[in-house]
Scaffold this motif. Sequence first.
Motif, PDB file in Angstrom:
ATOM      1  N   ARG A 183       0.435  -0.780   0.188  1.00 41.83           N
ATOM      2  CA  ARG A 183       0.001  -0.354   0.005  1.00 41.83           C
ATOM      3  C   ARG A 183       0.613   1.326   0.202  1.00 41.83           C
ATOM      4  O   ARG A 183       1.146   1.823  -0.294  1.00 41.83           O
ATOM      5  CB  ARG A 183      -1.097  -0.221   0.845  1.00 41.83           C
TER       6      ARG A 183
ATOM      7  N   PHE B 168       2.509   1.597  -3.687  1.00 39.93           N
ATOM      8  CA  PHE B 168       1.818   2.213  -4.497  1.00 39.93           C
ATOM      9  C   PHE B 168       1.375   3.971  -3.853  1.00 39.93           C
ATOM     10  O   PHE B 168       1.360   4.948  -4.905  1.00 39.93           O
ATOM     11  CB  PHE B 168       0.162   1.166  -4.590  1.00 39.93           C
ATOM     12  N   ASP B 169       1.115   3.778  -3.046  1.00 41.59           N
ATOM     13  CA  ASP B 169       0.693   5.035  -2.618  1.00 41.59           C
ATOM     14  C   ASP B 169       1.585   6.483  -2.997  1.00 41.59           C
ATOM     15  O   ASP B 169       1.638   7.487  -3.840  1.00 41.59           O
ATOM     16  CB  ASP B 169       0.109   5.603  -1.398  1.00 41.59           C
TER      17      ASP B 169
ATOM     18  N   TYR C 136       2.013   6.198  -7.246  1.00 39.28           N
ATOM     19  CA  TYR C 136       0.600   7.721  -7.280  1.00 39.28           C
ATOM     20  C   TYR C 136       0.602   9.154  -7.156  1.00 39.28           C
ATOM     21  O   TYR C 136       0.636   9.235  -7.932  1.00 39.28           O
ATOM     22  CB  TYR C 136      -0.161   6.203  -6.729  1.00 39.28           C
TER      23      TYR C 136
ATOM     24  N   PHE D  17      -4.895   3.862 -13.334  1.00 36.05           N
ATOM     25  CA  PHE D  17      -3.853   3.770 -11.621  1.00 36.05           C
ATOM     26  C   PHE D  17      -5.210   2.962 -11.491  1.00 36.05           C
ATOM     27  O   PHE D  17      -4.373   1.871 -10.089  1.00 36.05           O
ATOM     28  CB  PHE D  17      -3.896   4.979 -10.863  1.00 36.05           C
ATOM     29  N   THR D  18      -5.967   2.901 -11.235  1.00 29.63           N
ATOM     30  CA  THR D  18      -6.795   1.492 -10.854  1.00 29.63           C
ATOM     31  C   THR D  18      -6.776  -0.177 -11.165  1.00 29.63           C
ATOM     32  O   THR D  18      -6.337  -0.977 -10.633  1.00 29.63           O
ATOM     33  CB  THR D  18      -8.432   1.841 -11.080  1.00 29.63           C
TER      34      THR D  18
ATOM     35  N   ALA E 213      -3.614  -0.734  -9.650  1.00 30.48           N
ATOM     36  CA  ALA E 213      -3.096  -1.311  -8.354  1.00 30.48           C
ATOM     37  C   ALA E 213      -3.818  -2.257  -8.278  1.00 30.48           C
ATOM     38  O   ALA E 213      -3.034  -3.642  -7.093  1.00 30.48           O
ATOM     39  CB  ALA E 213      -4.359  -0.534  -7.362  1.00 30.48           C
ATOM     40  N   ALA E 214      -4.493  -3.135  -8.820  1.00 33.65           N
ATOM     41  CA  ALA E 214      -4.939  -3.950  -8.743  1.00 33.65           C
ATOM     42  C   ALA E 214      -3.678  -5.604  -9.111  1.00 33.65           C
ATOM     43  O   ALA E 214      -3.517  -6.549  -9.110  1.00 33.65           O
ATOM     44  CB  ALA E 214      -6.122  -4.648  -9.491  1.00 33.65           C
TER      45      ALA E 214
END
Lengths: 165, 281
Positions: free
Chosen positions: A4, A7-8, A11, A40-41, A44-45
Motif C-alpha cells: 500500500r 503504491f501510494d 501514485y 491507476f486503478t 493497483a490491482a
Amino acid sequence: MADRGSFDEFYAGAVSRLVGQLFPVTGDLHEAEEVVQEAFTRAAARWSRLRDYDVPEAWVRRVAMNLVTDRARTLRRHTKAMLKLRPPPEALPASVEALALAQALRTLPVRQRQVLVLHYLVDLPVEEVAHTLGMPNGTVKSLLSRGRHALAAKLGETEEVLDPS
Amino acid sequence: MSDLRERLQELADVAARHGRTPGPEVARRRAHLRRLRLLGGTAMLVVLAVVAGTVATDRPSDRPTPLTPTPTAGPTLTTVPTNSTVPLPRWIPSVTPLKVRAHPGPYPGPDPGGIVRDVTSLVRGCRDRSQVRLWARAQGKVWLIAAKPPPPGRQHLCWATALMNQGGGGALGTQSSELKPLRATFAGGGNRQLGVVSGMVTKRAVRLRVLFHKGPPLDLVPVDPGDQFPVNFWAGLFLETGPPRAEGQLPVPAVDRVLAFDQAGNQIAACRMRLGLDNSC
C-alpha cells in the motif's frame, strides 16, 4: 501494508505528470483525469507485479493511452450525439500559443495526437512510441509526419518552427 | 516563437497543476472491489441493469434472499408481446410500485458494509465533498445517490448510486454525468426482486411520473440537494414479479417512460427507457 505504501508513493509521484501528458491527447482535463485514474486503478490491482517493473509509470501511461483510444472509438461508434452534449473543454491559464496548440490538437485524429505527445512531450524515441501504442515504427513515423504537417497548417506556421531539430 | 516541445510542456504543466484526481486510496479501493467481483463470480443481483450507467460493481457476500412481493394491485397480465423476428420473447416483468419516501442526505445509517463510504468515494471529478444526497429504504434495502456539485460553468454532475442491503452487502454504479432536464437510470432485480428507477431532474419539476410496461404508474417527488446543485434528485422503488424468466430470455427494463411536471401540471420533460441506443433517459 508495504504494498500500500509503495503504491501510494508511486501514485503521488506520477499522477500529476500523467494527467499533464494525457491532457494534450484528450483535449479535456476532466477526461484526462478519468483515464489516468482508471489506469491507476488497474495498476493497483496488479501492483504486486508492477512494482518490480523498471518503469511502472510507462505501464500506466500505456494503459491510459489505450483507454483514450477505446473511448474515442466507442464515442464515434455509439454516441455521436453525446459529443454535442458534452461540456466545453475547461479553459486553462496557458499562453496563447499553447492554447492554440491545444485547440489544433483536438482536431487531429487521436492516434496522431498520441504519437506527437509521446514523441515530443514524453520524449520517447520512435521505437518506444511504437511499442507503447502497439504499432509498427513506420506507422509512427508516418503519423508524426502527418501530425506535424496538420498542426503547422492549422497554426499557420511552418513545420520547421514547430520542430527545429 | 516556441516550438512544439515547449508548447506541449507548457500545456502539460498547466494541466498537471490544475488537475484534481482523488488520492491513491480511491484507486486501491476500486481495485479491491473489482477483485471481489471477480472472486464472487455470479452477481449479487440477478440483473443489475443500470441503463445509463457506466460501471457496476457487486459484492459476493451477503447475497440477498429473494423478496416476497406484496399482493399486486397492478395488471395480472403475464404474457409477453412477441416479435415474430425474435425467437424468444423478451422478458418484461410486472411491477408493483412501492410507496416509499425518498429522503435528502446524509444517510443516517447504519452502514455495516461501508457502502456509504464506497459510493461517496466512487464520485470523481467536480468539486467539494461527495456526500449522500438521497436515500430511500424499502424491503430491507437502501438505495443511495451520492453526488458532488459541478464546478462553476460546467454542464455536468458527478454522481454514483448504490443499493445496500441490511447485512452491509450491496452493488455500486457510477453514472453518466452530462446534465439534462431529466435523466433516469434503472436497476432491475429480476423476478420477485426490488427494482429502482432514479435520476436527476430540473429544479422546475415538482413531480415525476414513472410509467411501467406492466403495472400502475408511480408518482414521485424530487429531493432538493441544495442550491449548489442545478438539479434535484429522485428515486422510485418497486417490486418486479413474474412470470419466471426462461433461460436465455433477455430482460427489458420494467420502466417504459419517465415524465416530469412543473408546478402548473405541465409536462416539461420526458424520456424513454430502453436498452441501447434508443434509450433517451
